[in-house]
Design an enzyme around this catalytic site. Structure first.
Site, PDB file in Angstrom:
ATOM      1  N   ASP A  71      -2.901   2.570  -5.981  1.00 46.02           N
ATOM      2  CA  ASP A  71      -1.821   2.588  -4.993  1.00 46.02           C
ATOM      3  C   ASP A  71      -1.811   1.377  -4.073  1.00 46.02           C
ATOM      4  O   ASP A  71      -1.189   1.400  -3.033  1.00 46.02           O
ATOM      5  CB  ASP A  71      -1.919   3.876  -4.160  1.00 46.02           C
ATOM      6  CG  ASP A  71      -3.244   3.990  -3.428  1.00 46.02           C
ATOM      7  OD1 ASP A  71      -4.173   3.239  -3.751  1.00 46.02           O
ATOM      8  OD2 ASP A  71      -3.335   4.839  -2.530  1.00 46.02           O
ATOM      9  N   GLU A  72      -2.488   0.333  -4.441  1.00 46.13           N
ATOM     10  CA  GLU A  72      -2.642  -0.779  -3.512  1.00 46.13           C
ATOM     11  C   GLU A  72      -2.776  -2.087  -4.285  1.00 46.13           C
ATOM     12  O   GLU A  72      -3.475  -2.132  -5.294  1.00 46.13           O
ATOM     13  CB  GLU A  72      -3.924  -0.524  -2.717  1.00 46.13           C
ATOM     14  CG  GLU A  72      -4.029  -1.195  -1.407  1.00 46.13           C
ATOM     15  CD  GLU A  72      -5.404  -0.924  -0.785  1.00 46.13           C
ATOM     16  OE1 GLU A  72      -5.812  -1.727   0.032  1.00 46.13           O
ATOM     17  OE2 GLU A  72      -6.059   0.077  -1.154  1.00 46.13           O
ATOM     18  N   ASP A  97       0.859  -1.182   0.000  1.00 44.17           N
ATOM     19  CA  ASP A  97       0.000   0.000   0.000  1.00 44.17           C
ATOM     20  C   ASP A  97       0.899   1.237   0.000  1.00 44.17           C
ATOM     21  O   ASP A  97       1.653   1.468   0.947  1.00 44.17           O
ATOM     22  CB  ASP A  97      -0.884  -0.053   1.258  1.00 44.17           C
ATOM     23  CG  ASP A  97      -2.007   0.970   1.200  1.00 44.17           C
ATOM     24  OD1 ASP A  97      -2.123   1.666   0.178  1.00 44.17           O
ATOM     25  OD2 ASP A  97      -2.746   1.071   2.199  1.00 44.17           O
TER      26      ASP A  97
END
Lengths: 367, 397
Positions: free
Chosen positions: B101-102, B6
């Protein structure tokens, strides 16, 4: 409400109308049928809000008038599983319906007859009569091309086009189209179009018999009612504009194949076994007096068959969803059939080789 | 072993990396206050003032008047996200991106090649720092659920490994809100029963949890035991795509529900187009106030990726296939499945195709919408009906 009836006398009308009831309901009352007894006349109604079926029959003995709704499936199952020749005694007792037959006792829940939804008959914009078998025929010749769940909701049904002396049915799913017309007595000068939803058409086709008896079609602005012998069928209409079907009937059909309907169909059925199961593509290769069908599937299996036909046109290779051609050939009754092609990107026209008034248009597939 | 990566304050970190002079200042990416914008990311300096993502920019400005507010540059984040994903793919093809983003990575089969999951996690962290100048928090555990909590626990720049024998000790002291699927409403219900920690939840009996929360209760109970059987599904192999939203308060107003549903449909349709897929089956998921859940699906004749077509289908399901009157709804979801790839789906000729190679209107609308949203940020251009559903109670996703 109270009446007695022979199992056989209620079972048939019950089964005829209860087919319209959907298994999964959004409103509890829609899984019920409406029983309305006035004097010695019983009216039974089933609906799914889109299609409504009403049947009427006489009740013997000395019945007591009244009305209620009972769970359709359970009521039909009870009648079906009682022995032949059994007599049912049905009585409404408060909010329960009691059924007695021999040594069997059933108590069914009911819902108020006042809450049962009815499709409004209302206005009349067009009316015509034709024989039951003619109506059945134009539906059966076309209905297989109806879309099922197309985003163009107006093709998820059958177009019925009424003119003064004829009724024309048109179905399309955007890939192929079926048309069939018959003489009818409409008494109107203006051409009018109505789109009957798919479910209504399938239900109507099930009810129609091959008789010469006259049936009456009554179109309202948003419903169609068909009066048959002992049954009244009502369906909502699709509010939309059907595509301009005449525009897509090919005119430039220089490449004409004439062949035996049955042998062409058998060739295609065999070849289709090795076509892609999902997309069903086959290649048709035309050369003088021969039609070759070729299929491949993702497992790299292959089928190929040539059939003798009467053909004088250009050499041509063209791809199709084979199911569409088989469907059309299944509907063709004449011994010989005519298949008319333009080029590899143009639609194919399939016609019976006699004066019958039906035809099929099929779009090709890029292979 | 599953690895959850993350990125730390992703959008803000990308901005600061591109403009290092901002590093020591409170920085946020988001829409301007005057147009009722919200914060989509804030760096850790800004977070010390209480600035959080999803917070209205007006509120953020009040908390931190010196906040440096930057407009989002979605195209840039998409580009950096692709670079990050490329690093993940050095170690395993089993990468399931959850957002830009993860992502989850299944590194089980990679351990023979690259060393232990911990070693792989460290290498990914170093490579992202050295090559991209960004920090990532990583959680490693035997399943998705524990890995996701692990990545969050030492943020930013965290690295937490939870070995097989440590799962219970790791989970037990955490508040129940840490569990995926426990939002405000469920948390409130659990608190009233005196259940505040995962340990307390775990000690409930399964039948009691089922009694209280139905299927959802059983799922939470399993998670509290550190059990989660979900696989990592690489995006390109996905068999279905779906989005859902849980409301802070149960909703009965169909207008609001339809607006939410349209919003979800836009999101799902855009993902579908981004992956060059078309779908035939559209499904609607509804969870009612009592946790009973319905799924209703509709299969179209022809696969589509048009927002308009998918919306028409799911709206039809909503209007015709749900119980009436509609009980209060706590969750609504929209999904698509039954994928066709574009070339096969379009091989069949259309009788009513528009003349020449003109692009149909719905396709043109989607193309414009996607371009705008990729450039200026998700939800820049939306269908107006979505605004009708701005429910005063707010929502969480």
């Amino acid at each position: 409400m109270k009446f007695s009836i022979l199992r056989e006398d209620i079972l048939k009308p019950l089964q005829t109308i209860s087919g319209v009831i959907e298994r999964r309901q959004t409103m509890p009352i829609l899984s019920n049928i409406l029983l309305n007894l006035q004097g010695d006349e019983m009216t039974m109604t089933a609906t799914d809000l889109e299609v409504e079926l009403i049947t009427r029959f006489k009740i013997g003995g000395s019945p007591t008038s009244g009305s209620t709704t009972v769970p359709a499936r359970k009521f039909a199952d009870i009648c079906r599983t009682l022995p032949d020749g059994a007599t049912l005694e049905v009585q409404l007792d408060g909010d329960r319906a009691k059924i007695k037959s021999g040594r069997s006792r059933f108590t069914l829940s009911t819902l108020s007859a006042d809450d049962y939804p009815a499709i409004k008959g209302g206005d009349k914009v067009s009316e015509l009569s034709l024989s039951e078998q003619d109506l059945k025929r134009i539906i059966n010749k076309t209905q297989f091309s109806m879309a099922q769940q197309d985003v163009r909701y107006y093709i998820n049904g059958l177009l019925l086009e009424v003119t003064r002396d004829r009724l024309c049915a048109v179905a399309t799913d955007g890939h192929r189209m079926s048309m069939c017309e018959t003489g009818a007595d409409a008494n109107q000068d203006e051409k009018m179009q109505f789109i009957v939803p798919r479910k209504g058409i399938l239900e109507l086709a099930r009810l129609l018999k091959d008789t010469e008896q006259s049936v009456r079609l009554r179109f309202g602005s948003n419903h169609l009612r068909v009066e048959m012998d002992d049954i009244q069928f009502t369906t909502k209409l699709i509010d939309g504009k059907f595509p301009d079907y005449e525009r897509v009937i090919p005119l430039n059909v220089s490449n004409k194949v004439t062949g035996n309907t049955e042998s062409l169909k058998q060739t295609l059925i065999r070849t289709s076994i090795l076509s892609n199961e999902k997309y069903r593509g086959i290649r048709i290769v035309l050369s003088p007096d021969s039609l070759q069908a070729v299929a491949h599937n993702p497992e790299m299996e292959e089928a190929e068959e040539t059939v003798a036909v009467d053909y004088k046109g250009d050499n041509l290779e063209i791809g199709f969803n084979v199911s569409y051609i088989i469907d059309a050939l299944n509907a063709v009754e004449s011994e010989d059939v005519e298949m008319c092609f333009g080029d590899a990107n143009s639609s194919c026209l399939v016609l019976p080789k006699n004066a019958d008034r039906y035809k099929y248009v099929i779009m090709p597939m890029r292979l | 072993m599953i690895l959850h990566a993350d990125m730390d304050a992703f959008y803000a970190s990308v901005e600061i990396r591109d403009r290092p002079e901002l590093a020591s200042r409170p920085v946020a990416v988001g829409g301007p206050a005057r147009s009722r914008g919200v914060i989509s990311a804030a760096n850790y300096v800004a977070r010390r003032y209480g600035v959080r993502s999803a917070m209205p920019t007006v509120t953020a400005r009040k908390l931190c008047p010196q906040l440096v507010l930057l407009p989002g540059r979605m195209a840039r984040y998409v580009e950096v996200s692709a670079q990050i994903r490329a690093i993940f793919h050095r170690y395993t093809p089993l990468v399931e991106p959850l957002s830009l983003d993860e992502a989850f990575l299944d590194v089980t089969a990679s351990e023979k090649l690259f060393g232990t999951a911990v070693a792989i996690g460290k290498r990914i962290k170093d490579e992202i720092r050295n090559e991209l100048g960004l920090t990532v928090s990583i959680g490693i555990a035997s399943n998705k659920f524990v890995a996701k909590i692990a990545s969050d626990i030492e943020k930013p720049d965290g690295f937490v490994y939870v070995g097989a024998g440590q799962v219970q000790a790791f989970l037990d002291p955490l508040p129940v809100e840490r569990i995926w699927g426990v939002g405000k409403v469920t948390a409130g219900a659990l608190h009233r029963l005196g259940i505040k920690t995962i340990a307390q939840l775990r000690r409930q009996s399964l039948p009691a949890m089922q009694e209280l929360f139905g299927q959802h209760g059983a799922h939470l109970w399993e998670l509290a035991h550190g059990r989660d059987a979900r696989h990592v599904i690489p995006d390109q192999d996905a068999r279905s795509l779906s989005h859902e939203t849980t409301f802070a308060q149960d909703i009965e107003d169909s207008e609001v529900l339809l607006a939410r549903l349209l919003e979800l449909t836009e999101q799902v349709a855009m993902r579908l187009r981004r992956q060059h897929l078309k779908s035939r089956t559209v499904s609607l998921k509804i969870r009612f106030y009592d946790f009973s859940t319905l799924t209703r699906a509709l299969t179209l004749d022809v696969a589509t990726d048009n927002t308009r077509d998918l919306w028409q289908a799911v709206r039809d399901v909503f209007e015709t296939r749900l119980p009436r009157p509609l009980p209060p709804v706590r969750l609504i979801g929209m999904g698509v499945s039954g994928f066709d790839n574009e070339s096969e789906a379009t091989a069949q000729g259309d009788l009513f195709a528009p003349p020449c190679a003109e692009m149909p209107v719905p396709t043109a609308i989607d193309a414009v919408t996607d371009t705008v949203n990729e450039r200026f940020g998700a939800r820049t251009l939306r269908r107006a009906r979505i605004l009708r559903g701005n429910d005063p109670a707010g929502k969480k996703s």
